[in-house]
Motif scaffolding. Structure first.
Motif, mmCIF file in Angstrom:
data_model
loop_
_atom_site.group_PDB
_atom_site.id
_atom_site.type_symbol
_atom_site.label_atom_id
_atom_site.label_comp_id
_atom_site.label_asym_id
_atom_site.label_seq_id
_atom_site.Cartn_x
_atom_site.Cartn_y
_atom_site.Cartn_z
ATOM 1 N N PRO A 1 0.810 -1.228 0.000
ATOM 2 C CA PRO A 1 0.000 0.000 0.000
ATOM 3 C C PRO A 1 0.837 1.270 0.000
ATOM 4 C CG PRO A 1 -0.177 -1.176 2.107
ATOM 5 C CD PRO A 1 0.504 -2.093 1.147
ATOM 6 N N MET A 2 2.054 1.220 0.576
ATOM 7 C CA MET A 2 2.943 2.384 0.509
ATOM 8 C C MET A 2 3.317 2.681 -0.933
ATOM 9 S SD MET A 2 5.430 1.630 3.794
ATOM 10 C CE MET A 2 6.631 2.880 3.345
ATOM 11 N N HIS A 3 3.528 1.647 -1.728
ATOM 12 C CA HIS A 3 3.843 1.816 -3.148
ATOM 13 C C HIS A 3 2.692 2.507 -3.874
ATOM 14 C CE1 HIS A 3 4.708 -0.188 -7.282
ATOM 15 N NE2 HIS A 3 5.394 0.929 -7.172
ATOM 16 N N THR A 4 1.475 2.071 -3.592
ATOM 17 C CA THR A 4 0.316 2.675 -4.255
ATOM 18 C C THR A 4 0.167 4.136 -3.859
ATOM 19 O OG1 THR A 4 -0.765 0.509 -4.163
ATOM 20 C CG2 THR A 4 -2.143 2.392 -4.707
ATOM 21 N N ARG A 5 0.361 4.447 -2.571
ATOM 22 C CA ARG A 5 0.249 5.848 -2.127
ATOM 23 C C ARG A 5 1.277 6.730 -2.832
ATOM 24 N NH1 ARG A 5 -0.049 3.511 3.221
ATOM 25 N NH2 ARG A 5 -2.197 3.420 3.935
#
Length: 715
Positions: free
Chosen positions: A364-368
């Motif tokens: 999810p950090m990658h998506t953010r």
């Protein structure tokens, strides 16, 4: 994702959907230009540093059979394969803590068996990987990933907070170990004397907390008051990696005097990949037939545990990377990605390295980070379009039409790709009112009416730059760490513990469970302040007593799951407790909570209500205070929000929290001349005008009825 348990149907649908987007996955990444380096660097450090730490842990637990070289190699190899052949490129793969625990258990089992021993440990784990792959193939073919649809926010956010707690636990345990003598070290060495051990521990605290605090501060650099916009943007994009380098450099200051042992502070330890014996595991396939048949069959038992673990971790990590708040337009690929994971497990087993799977919170950090990138690209295009329209003396409607046209040109419609569901947000009423106060809506507008730097940020929806390039580049960089091992060993272990703590804290914003925990500790007289910021709508629609009861249940369940992780081998089965939440949510919780309240608290997708300021500041003054004068400044739509998360944000439709009807605004000539309105009592808020409905109370999308705010209610 459609629920289907027909064999091969899910895999076929995933392949059909993702193949239609495959070309655009690459062209979209290259079109981003150099800006793709910001999310790449950010996620590279988030991926590599934990893997290095887990490699050190494996080196201790397996007596040097597996090291950071193997964990980095696995993460890089699986990352490259998944970024090229995988279905969902937003998913980040890496060697995770549960894999380390399982390999530790299998090593302790093998070394105590004369038929196996340390010599055949990797050969036996290769058979475990073969069985694991077979089970993953069956799960993917039979459509087991369809069950992921039934994981609601309750399970996803509880699992996310559990992972944050495990990262923080590793950071704390690591700092405690800095005060102790490491295993297999000579306790008579000077650096292990009590005084130097204490000095090492205290300096480790300084380095860890220094990295944690400066990294958190640098992520919010775009909201700083000082420095140019381009400088603040650079610090926000690359500040965390820079902090790792800076604090690693600071760690060499004490040893420069010559009076401090050069071994302080403690640093990473791992053999170089070209050291004698470091590459023996690569030829483990030749020893597989030496494993007794009984142990080959028995390998099915740990393989079952690992398959369940990978099925859950991989699928949930993918789900959290493509939450509905991110407004992704390309289809998911749960079934096919699980099938591909099975093949990667086989490859890793045959070359003697621990397999990698989808990881949290990196995914999810990658998506953010890619949502921030898409915001930057869209904003640049729309700012140029707005200024071009104003230069041609366009009216407000023409400016907005030009922005819509520029926005649509940035979209790339594809087969099997969802259309842009949101489009640009609507213009704020205050902007429309200011234009109408000038006497003619068709009159040319300038930046006194439509502030390009500020108002465009309010128009932009949340979108993600869905592409494969950042995932491929970060995997290649992780692979480069294998060759750069002599340089990595210059990083203090205390910097790693600080980064673990940073990742734990970084994953909290946007977690509704965490925000409800904070709400429980908020004094009743101060709860109204929650409404002064953007807030989830359940705050206004669900009684506080119900919020508290639901949060207490979730907290107790979280602590039980956390306690299970402390049990030596059963700890790896904590995903089963998370999976148990599916029937608990479906059959048990509705007996204790009203359906409407439960849907608000556990909705898979929810909107965020606008702030309700008790002391109204003239909007134009707020815009000028928050605007960015430098054209090169890019607003970080992820990190400069009050809580830092991505949400469906309802654009504020009024400029007052009082009960004044919206029609009375027609007598106001300009927001520039609004007088400061006195702050109402908190109790007045519950009978005041809802900023989303224009009437009194909160509007329920499920019932179509207007309700009063329940923030102050206890029943």
């Amino acid at each position: 994702m459609e629920e289907t348990f027909v064999p091969f149907c899910g895999i076929r649908n995933d392949l059909r959907g993702r193949l239609s987007c495959y070309k655009q996955d690459w062209t979209g990444g290259f079109r981003a230009g150099y800006r793709i380096l910001a999310p790449t660097t950010y996620i590279f450090f988030a991926s590599a540093i934990p893997v290095i730490s887990f490699g050190e842990q494996l080196e201790r637990e397996t007596e040097g059979v597996l090291t950071a070289v193997q964990t980095l190699s696995s993460t890089a190899l699986c990352g490259v394969i998944h970024s090229i052949l995988g279905g969902q490129p937003l998913l980040i793969l890496g060697v995770a803590e549960p894999t380390v625990i399982m390999y530790t258990f299998m090593f302790n089992f093998a070394k105590n068996r004369p038929e196996l021993g340390s010599k055949l440990f990797l050969a036996w784990t290769a058979w475990v990987c073969m069985w694991t792959a077979v089970l993953l193939f069956l799960l993917a073919i039979l459509g087991a990933c369809s069950i992921i649809n039934r994981f609601t926010r309750l399970a996803g956010e509880l699992f996310g907070l559990l992972i944050a707690m495990l990262f923080m636990q590793e950071a704390i345990k690591g700092l405690v170990e800095e005060f102790r003598i490491p295993e297999r070290e000579n306790p008579n060495s000077i650096q292990f004397h009590p005084s130097w051990r204490f000095a090492n521990g205290m300096f480790a605290l300084v380095l860890s907390f220094g990295l944690l605090l400066t990294s958190l501060k640098s992520r919010k650099a775009r909201s700083w008051r000082y420095g140019s916009g381009s400088l603040r943007g650079f610090i926000a994009d690359y500040g965390v990696p820079l902090m790792v380098l800076i604090w690693s450099a600071i760690s060499y200051v004490p040893t420069g005097s010559g009076s401090v042992p050069k071994e302080l502070p403690r640093r990473l330890f791992s053999p170089n990949p070209w050291s004698p014996g470091a590459y023996e595991n690569w030829t483990v396939i030749k020893d597989m037939l030496d494993v007794p048949v009984l142990y080959i069959i028995g390998a099915f038992i740990p393989a079952t545990m690992i398959a369940v673990l990978y099925y859950f971790d991989h699928s949930v990590a993918s789900q959290l990377a493509q939450q509905k708040e991110f407004n992704l337009r390309k289809p998911p690929s749960f079934h096919y990605d699980l099938l591909l994971l099975g093949f990667m497990v086989i490859i890793c087993g045959l070359i003697g390295i621990p397999p990698a799977n989808g990881v949290i919170p990196q995914s999810p950090m990658h998506t953010r980070s890619l949502a921030t990138l898409k915001h930057q690209l869209l904003r640049n295009r729309l700012v140029a379009a707005a200024r071009k329209c104003m230069k041609n003396n366009a009216s407000l409607g023409q400016v907005y039409g030009g922005l819509q046209e520029a926005y649509q040109q940035m979209q790339t419609p594809l087969i099997y790709q969802e259309p842009s569901a949101r489009g640009l947000n609507e213009l704020k009423d205050s902007t429309i009112q200011m234009a109408s106060s000038m006497g003619n809506m068709d009159a040319p507008v300038d930046e006194t009416v439509f502030d390009v730097e500020k108002d465009i940020d309010d128009l932009l929806p949340v979108e993600v730059k869905e592409q494969r390039l950042s995932n491929l580049l970060q995997a290649i960089l992780v692979g480069g760490c294998v060759g750069a091992m002599p340089f990595l060993k210059m990083i203090p272990t205390s910097v790693l513990w600080g980064y673990f703590a940073f990742m734990a804290v970084e994953s909290l914003p946007g977690n509704q469970f965490w925000e409800r925990i904070l709400l429980l500790f908020t004094a009743p007289s101060r709860r109204y302040k929650v409404l002064e910021e953007y807030h989830a709508t359940f705050v206004e629609t669900v009684p506080f007593k119900t919020i508290a009861a639901f949060t207490v249940f979730q907290t107790v369940y979280l602590l039980v799951c956390f306690g299970i992780t402390w049990i030596p081998i059963a700890g790896v089965l904590f995903p089963l407790m998370i999976m148990l939440l599916v029937p608990v949510r479906q059959y048990i919780l509705p007996k204790f909570f009203k359906g409407a309240f439960l849907q608000d608290l556990d909705a898979s997708e929810y909107e965020e209500a606008p702030a309700l300021p008790f002391n109204l500041v003239p909007e134009r003054e707020m815009s000028r205070a928050a605007s960015f004068a430098d054209d090169g400044e890019i607003l970080d739509g992820v990190m400069t929000r009050s809580r830092g998360e991505i949400r469906h944000v309802c654009s504020p439709r009024v400029t007052s929290s009082t009960a004044t009807p919206s029609k009375e605004f027609t007598c106001i000539q300009s927001p520039l001349f609004l007088d400061k309105i006195n702050s109402p009592h908190p109790s007045e808020l519950r009978v005041g005008e809802s900023p989303r409905t224009g009437g009194k109370g909160e509007f329920s999308q499920r019932t179509g009825q207007t309700k009063l705010s329940n923030l102050g209610k206890h029943g």
